[in-house]
Write a protein that holds these residues in place. Structure first.
Motif, PDB file in Angstrom:
ATOM      1  N   ASP A 169       0.808  -1.210   0.000  1.00 13.24           N
ATOM      2  CA  ASP A 169       0.000   0.000   0.000  1.00 13.24           C
ATOM      3  C   ASP A 169       0.844   1.263   0.000  1.00 13.24           C
ATOM      4  O   ASP A 169       0.312   2.372   0.092  1.00 13.24           O
ATOM      5  CB  ASP A 169      -0.942   0.007   1.199  1.00 13.24           C
ATOM      6  CG  ASP A 169      -0.212   0.013   2.531  1.00 13.24           C
ATOM      7  OD1 ASP A 169       1.016  -0.242   2.532  1.00 13.24           O
ATOM      8  OD2 ASP A 169      -0.857   0.253   3.562  1.00 13.24           O
ATOM      9  N   GLY A 170       2.168   1.109  -0.095  1.00 10.10           N
ATOM     10  CA  GLY A 170       3.062   2.254  -0.115  1.00 10.10           C
ATOM     11  C   GLY A 170       3.523   2.707   1.252  1.00 10.10           C
ATOM     12  O   GLY A 170       4.398   3.573   1.355  1.00 10.10           O
ATOM     13  N   GLY A 171       2.969   2.123   2.312  1.00  9.85           N
ATOM     14  CA  GLY A 171       3.375   2.485   3.668  1.00  9.85           C
ATOM     15  C   GLY A 171       4.664   1.790   4.057  1.00  9.85           C
ATOM     16  O   GLY A 171       5.180   0.926   3.338  1.00  9.85           O
ATOM     17  N   PRO A 172       5.222   2.139   5.230  1.00 14.39           N
ATOM     18  CA  PRO A 172       6.468   1.508   5.673  1.00 14.39           C
ATOM     19  C   PRO A 172       6.261   0.039   6.025  1.00 14.39           C
ATOM     20  O   PRO A 172       5.199  -0.348   6.505  1.00 14.39           O
ATOM     21  CB  PRO A 172       6.857   2.326   6.913  1.00 14.39           C
ATOM     22  CG  PRO A 172       5.564   2.894   7.405  1.00 14.39           C
ATOM     23  CD  PRO A 172       4.736   3.152   6.192  1.00 14.39           C
ATOM     24  N   CYS A 173       7.280  -0.764   5.774  1.00 17.09           N
ATOM     25  CA  CYS A 173       7.230  -2.202   6.094  1.00 17.09           C
ATOM     26  C   CYS A 173       7.689  -2.391   7.539  1.00 17.09           C
ATOM     27  O   CYS A 173       8.808  -2.835   7.804  1.00 17.09           O
ATOM     28  CB  CYS A 173       8.119  -2.979   5.128  1.00 17.09           C
ATOM     29  SG  CYS A 173       8.056  -4.765   5.362  1.00 17.09           S
ATOM     30  N   ALA A 174       6.814  -2.043   8.486  1.00 14.41           N
ATOM     31  CA  ALA A 174       7.175  -2.098   9.902  1.00 14.41           C
ATOM     32  C   ALA A 174       7.429  -3.514  10.371  1.00 14.41           C
ATOM     33  O   ALA A 174       8.252  -3.751  11.262  1.00 14.41           O
ATOM     34  CB  ALA A 174       6.070  -1.450  10.734  1.00 14.41           C
ATOM     35  N   SER A 175       6.737  -4.486   9.798  1.00 12.87           N
ATOM     36  CA  SER A 175       6.867  -5.867  10.260  1.00 12.87           C
ATOM     37  C   SER A 175       8.248  -6.439  10.000  1.00 12.87           C
ATOM     38  O   SER A 175       8.683  -7.367  10.698  1.00 12.87           O
ATOM     39  CB  SER A 175       5.813  -6.741   9.589  1.00 12.87           C
ATOM     40  OG  SER A 175       5.928  -6.665   8.175  1.00 12.87           O
ATOM     41  N   ALA A 176       8.971  -5.931   8.995  1.00 11.41           N
ATOM     42  CA  ALA A 176      10.293  -6.471   8.667  1.00 11.41           C
ATOM     43  C   ALA A 176      11.250  -6.327   9.845  1.00 11.41           C
ATOM     44  O   ALA A 176      12.099  -7.191  10.078  1.00 11.41           O
ATOM     45  CB  ALA A 176      10.858  -5.777   7.438  1.00 11.41           C
ATOM     46  N   LEU A 178      10.557  -6.591  12.889  1.00 15.71           N
ATOM     47  CA  LEU A 178      10.159  -7.461  14.000  1.00 15.71           C
ATOM     48  C   LEU A 178      10.509  -8.922  13.765  1.00 15.71           C
ATOM     49  O   LEU A 178      10.272  -9.757  14.638  1.00 15.71           O
ATOM     50  CB  LEU A 178       8.649  -7.337  14.237  1.00 15.71           C
ATOM     51  CG  LEU A 178       8.126  -5.920  14.490  1.00 15.71           C
ATOM     52  CD1 LEU A 178       6.606  -5.933  14.606  1.00 15.71           C
ATOM     53  CD2 LEU A 178       8.745  -5.337  15.749  1.00 15.71           C
ATOM     54  N   LEU A 179      11.064  -9.236  12.607  1.00 10.43           N
ATOM     55  CA  LEU A 179      11.404 -10.635  12.313  1.00 10.43           C
ATOM     56  C   LEU A 179      12.554 -11.098  13.199  1.00 10.43           C
ATOM     57  O   LEU A 179      13.513 -10.366  13.413  1.00 10.43           O
ATOM     58  CB  LEU A 179      11.795 -10.785  10.842  1.00 10.43           C
ATOM     59  CG  LEU A 179      10.676 -10.558   9.823  1.00 10.43           C
ATOM     60  CD1 LEU A 179      11.245 -10.570   8.408  1.00 10.43           C
ATOM     61  CD2 LEU A 179       9.599 -11.627   9.957  1.00 10.43           C
ATOM     62  N   PRO A 180      12.478 -12.331  13.722  1.00 12.06           N
ATOM     63  CA  PRO A 180      13.562 -12.838  14.580  1.00 12.06           C
ATOM     64  C   PRO A 180      14.795 -13.160  13.748  1.00 12.06           C
ATOM     65  O   PRO A 180      14.720 -13.326  12.529  1.00 12.06           O
ATOM     66  CB  PRO A 180      12.953 -14.106  15.183  1.00 12.06           C
ATOM     67  CG  PRO A 180      11.950 -14.556  14.164  1.00 12.06           C
ATOM     68  CD  PRO A 180      11.382 -13.307  13.567  1.00 12.06           C
ATOM     69  N   PRO A 181      15.953 -13.251  14.388  1.00 14.38           N
ATOM     70  CA  PRO A 181      17.178 -13.607  13.652  1.00 14.38           C
ATOM     71  C   PRO A 181      17.055 -14.994  13.035  1.00 14.38           C
ATOM     72  O   PRO A 181      16.319 -15.851  13.521  1.00 14.38           O
ATOM     73  CB  PRO A 181      18.266 -13.571  14.736  1.00 14.38           C
ATOM     74  CG  PRO A 181      17.681 -12.766  15.849  1.00 14.38           C
ATOM     75  CD  PRO A 181      16.209 -12.995  15.813  1.00 14.38           C
ATOM     76  N   ILE A 182      17.786 -15.216  11.954  1.00  8.15           N
ATOM     77  CA  ILE A 182      17.786 -16.517  11.289  1.00  8.15           C
ATOM     78  C   ILE A 182      19.219 -16.990  11.121  1.00  8.15           C
ATOM     79  O   ILE A 182      20.162 -16.200  11.128  1.00  8.15           O
ATOM     80  CB  ILE A 182      17.105 -16.463   9.908  1.00  8.15           C
ATOM     81  CG1 ILE A 182      17.846 -15.483   8.990  1.00  8.15           C
ATOM     82  CG2 ILE A 182      15.645 -16.106  10.028  1.00  8.15           C
ATOM     83  CD1 ILE A 182      17.368 -15.523   7.558  1.00  8.15           C
ATOM     84  N   SER A 183      19.369 -18.296  10.997  1.00  3.94           N
ATOM     85  CA  SER A 183      20.682 -18.876  10.726  1.00  3.94           C
ATOM     86  C   SER A 183      20.794 -19.130   9.233  1.00  3.94           C
ATOM     87  O   SER A 183      19.790 -19.290   8.533  1.00  3.94           O
ATOM     88  CB  SER A 183      20.861 -20.184  11.500  1.00  3.94           C
ATOM     89  OG  SER A 183      19.821 -21.090  11.190  1.00  3.94           O
TER      90      SER A 183
END
Length: 364
Positions: A169-176, A178-183
């Motif tokens: 929708d053009g808004g900020p990707c705030a959820s990115a 909040l993603l936990p670290p990955i290996s």
């Protein structure tokens, strides 16, 4: 009567009449159809859900059956049958059928609306196709934008690419953020696509859906462990403090004489520990021990009742199913997990079970 039938029969995908079907699926006039194309379309009206857009494999199988029946009845010659049966009928792209906004959710909601209308004695497909209805859905649009962005960000990380900064929708990707670290995926090819479902446990309502979540196309592996432990706790006499062993131990394999020795992904074994810790750690050897103790067919029967609509116990799965093999739909697994989270309450829309001991509801 034949003319009426040809011009009013439902061919799926908003196509009523053979002329509309020819243009929708093949991009040509009905008068210009070849034998193989005519057979593909003629097989649709008795079961419109098996059309080339919604189920191409079934549509082509029914095309072959119809050609074979025509040949056996002497309506077409053996040569005509051979030519038509060996011709790959090209179907044009599903243009205009997929909505732009939340397409996977929209198509799922549309199918469910048709089913609900059918259960009320209406022609659901015809009513939905012709429009004029106001259908209220459960989609949370803000949540959809954020979950779609989170999925894209996760795939980008796995592929070593920059994460997206904006949502659809053009808004900020705030959820990115909040993603936990990955290996890192050592020695593995990172995926280029994914799927996601968010369900409200208290209502059985789908709030967000992205990707092919209804297709039974994913190996379940460790996602079956909750069903294993559920069976062990329910009728197997186990309890959270029961001692289990995380050790290398052989079990019967897929065929007689074959041995299956499960191991954890990290190659480590923890030895004796209580069942609670084994469950929370997702350790494979203890789960296989419980599955062997309770029998895999009993575990699958319970999984069907809770929400899994695939993995027929008559397919003779073995213990290695907890690690590889088999096919489930993401939506089924998420819905079944919502029953666990809801303390055994299954919420959603009532449906006719696929078979004995299968779930009687679908997420709504």
């Amino acid at each position: 009567i034949l003319e009426w039938y040809l011009n009013t029969a439902h061919y799926g995908s908003e196509a009523y009449g053979v002329e509309a079907a020819a243009r929708v699926y093949l991009g040509k006039r009905a008068a210009d159809l070849t034998l193989d194309e005519a057979a593909l379309l003629a097989a649709i009206p008795p079961a419109p859900q098996y059309n080339p857009f919604d189920n191409e494999t079934a549509a082509r199988g029914r095309q072959d059956d119809l050609l074979r029946a025509l040949a056996q009845a002497g309506v077409i010659t053996p040569l005509e049958f051979d030519i038509a049966a060996t011709t790959f009928t090209r179907v044009q792209a599903d243009a205009g059928q997929t909505p732009e906004l939340a397409p996977d959710f929209a198509l799922y909601a549309r199918r469910q609306a048709q089913t609900i209308l059918d259960s009320l004695g209406y022609d659901g497909a015809r009513l939905v196709t012709r429009g004029g209805l106001r259908i209220v859905t459960t989609l949370d649009l803000d949540l959809y934008y954020e979950t779609e962005c989170a999925l894209r960000a996760h795939l980008a990380r796995l592929n070593g690419q920059p994460m997206p900064r904006t949502a659809l929708d053009g808004g900020p990707c705030a959820s990115a953020a909040l993603l936990p670290p990955i290996s890192q995926l050592a020695g593995m090819i990172p995926p280029d696509s994914g799927a996601l479902v968010v369900i409200d446990v208290l209502t059985g309502e789908i709030k967000s859906m992205i990707g092919p979540v209804t297709a039974a196309a994913y190996q379940p592996g460790p996602t079956l462990q909750p069903f294993v432990y559920f069976e062990g706790l329910r009728v197997g006499g186990l309890h959270p403090a029961a001692m289990v062993l995380d050790i290398p131990r052989p079990f019967p394999g897929a065929v007689e004489g074959l041995i299956y020795t499960p191991a954890n992904p990290d190659g480590q074994f923890r030895g004796p520990l209580n069942l609670r810790d084994a469950m929370s750690s997702g350790l494979l050897p203890p789960a296989v021990w419980v599955a062997n103790r309770q029998r895999i067919e009993n575990i699958l029967r319970g999984a069907h009742l809770i929400g899994i609509n695939s993995l027929d116990e008559n397919a003779r799965y073995d213990l290695s199913l907890l690690e590889r093999g088999g096919e489930v739909a993401l939506l089924d697994v998420v819905y079944a997990y919502s029953v666990f989270a809801g303390m055994g309450n299954m919420r959603g829309v009532p449906v006719q079970p696929l078979g004995r001991n299968y779930r009687g509801r679908d997420p709504v």
